[in-house]
Scaffold this motif. Sequence first.
Motif, mmCIF file in Angstrom:
data_model
loop_
_atom_site.group_PDB
_atom_site.id
_atom_site.type_symbol
_atom_site.label_atom_id
_atom_site.label_comp_id
_atom_site.label_asym_id
_atom_site.label_seq_id
_atom_site.Cartn_x
_atom_site.Cartn_y
_atom_site.Cartn_z
ATOM 1 N N ALA A 166 0.834 -1.208 0.000
ATOM 2 C CA ALA A 166 0.000 0.000 0.000
ATOM 3 C C ALA A 166 0.864 1.253 0.000
ATOM 4 O O ALA A 166 0.546 2.234 -0.687
ATOM 5 C CB ALA A 166 -0.938 -0.008 1.213
ATOM 6 N N MET A 167 1.964 1.227 0.754
ATOM 7 C CA MET A 167 2.855 2.391 0.778
ATOM 8 C C MET A 167 3.538 2.574 -0.573
ATOM 9 O O MET A 167 3.713 3.686 -1.043
ATOM 10 C CB MET A 167 3.888 2.258 1.901
ATOM 11 N N GLU A 168 3.906 1.460 -1.201
ATOM 12 C CA GLU A 168 4.581 1.527 -2.493
ATOM 13 C C GLU A 168 3.673 2.091 -3.582
ATOM 14 O O GLU A 168 4.111 2.869 -4.428
ATOM 15 C CB GLU A 168 5.057 0.124 -2.889
ATOM 16 N N PHE A 169 2.401 1.714 -3.567
ATOM 17 C CA PHE A 169 1.465 2.140 -4.604
ATOM 18 C C PHE A 169 0.741 3.445 -4.285
ATOM 19 O O PHE A 169 0.003 3.962 -5.115
ATOM 20 C CB PHE A 169 0.435 1.040 -4.885
ATOM 21 N N ALA A 170 0.947 3.978 -3.095
ATOM 22 C CA ALA A 170 0.245 5.204 -2.677
ATOM 23 C C ALA A 170 0.751 6.424 -3.449
ATOM 24 O O ALA A 170 1.920 6.512 -3.798
ATOM 25 C CB ALA A 170 0.431 5.429 -1.175
ATOM 26 N N ARG A 171 -0.178 7.349 -3.679
ATOM 27 C CA ARG A 171 0.215 8.637 -4.276
ATOM 28 C C ARG A 171 1.134 9.354 -3.298
ATOM 29 O O ARG A 171 1.105 9.083 -2.099
ATOM 30 C CB ARG A 171 -1.020 9.522 -4.503
ATOM 31 N N GLU A 172 1.929 10.276 -3.802
ATOM 32 C CA GLU A 172 2.840 11.025 -2.921
ATOM 33 C C GLU A 172 2.088 11.820 -1.873
ATOM 34 O O GLU A 172 2.566 11.992 -0.762
ATOM 35 C CB GLU A 172 3.719 11.971 -3.754
ATOM 36 N N ASP A 173 0.900 12.307 -2.214
ATOM 37 C CA ASP A 173 0.136 13.134 -1.285
ATOM 38 C C ASP A 173 -0.932 12.338 -0.522
ATOM 39 O O ASP A 173 -1.810 12.915 0.116
ATOM 40 C CB ASP A 173 -0.502 14.314 -2.014
ATOM 41 N N ALA A 174 -0.842 11.001 -0.567
ATOM 42 C CA ALA A 174 -1.829 10.166 0.119
ATOM 43 C C ALA A 174 -1.728 10.355 1.631
ATOM 44 O O ALA A 174 -0.646 10.506 2.184
ATOM 45 C CB ALA A 174 -1.610 8.695 -0.230
ATOM 46 N N THR A 175 -2.879 10.330 2.268
ATOM 47 C CA THR A 175 -2.901 10.437 3.730
ATOM 48 C C THR A 175 -2.648 9.058 4.339
ATOM 49 O O THR A 175 -2.778 8.026 3.665
ATOM 50 C CB THR A 175 -4.268 10.949 4.233
ATOM 51 N N LEU A 176 -2.295 9.052 5.600
ATOM 52 C CA LEU A 176 -2.060 7.794 6.301
ATOM 53 C C LEU A 176 -3.326 6.939 6.305
ATOM 54 O O LEU A 176 -3.258 5.718 6.119
ATOM 55 C CB LEU A 176 -1.591 8.071 7.729
ATOM 56 N N ASP A 177 -4.493 7.565 6.474
ATOM 57 C CA ASP A 177 -5.746 6.814 6.461
ATOM 58 C C ASP A 177 -5.985 6.148 5.110
ATOM 59 O O ASP A 177 -6.486 5.027 5.043
ATOM 60 C CB ASP A 177 -6.929 7.713 6.817
ATOM 61 N N GLU A 178 -5.629 6.824 4.021
ATOM 62 C CA GLU A 178 -5.784 6.228 2.691
ATOM 63 C C GLU A 178 -4.864 5.019 2.529
ATOM 64 O O GLU A 178 -5.271 3.989 1.986
ATOM 65 C CB GLU A 178 -5.488 7.264 1.596
#
Length: 137
Positions: free
Chosen positions: A102-114
């Motif tokens: 999830a961290m690898e695929f997350a957008r740069e501006d993703a929140t921790l909850d996302e």
Amino acid sequence: MNAKGDLIARLVSLGLGTPTFEAEAHGPAHERTFHVKVWSGGQVISAAEGRTKKDAERLAAELALRGLDGQSVPPAVTATAAPQGGAWPIYAQVLAEAVEAAMEFAREDATLDEVRRDAGRFYRELLTDLGHGPEEA
């Protein structure tokens, strides 16, 4: 062993945040029992009861740690722990990998909850694909 502190440290290290301990007292003052549920990621991950709030929290934390370690938890202690539809089994290594993905695929501006939400979705989808869905209470 400080089960409650160990559980908090373990869940934080897995990127799941701090668990919430929800306690309810039952019975008259001279026969009081405490029922504690441990919440993480919007789900109850363990529950226990004890003669004191501290004992119930300790036991619930110990049971959650056992679940994270892949050990079985006695059904009598967890009967109140399963949310409607059953509780998802916890496999610590698979959960850690889901958080990493999830961290690898997350957008740069993703929140921790996302990121947490995506990790949970990855985890549930993987377990479903492997035939390890929710356990019925």
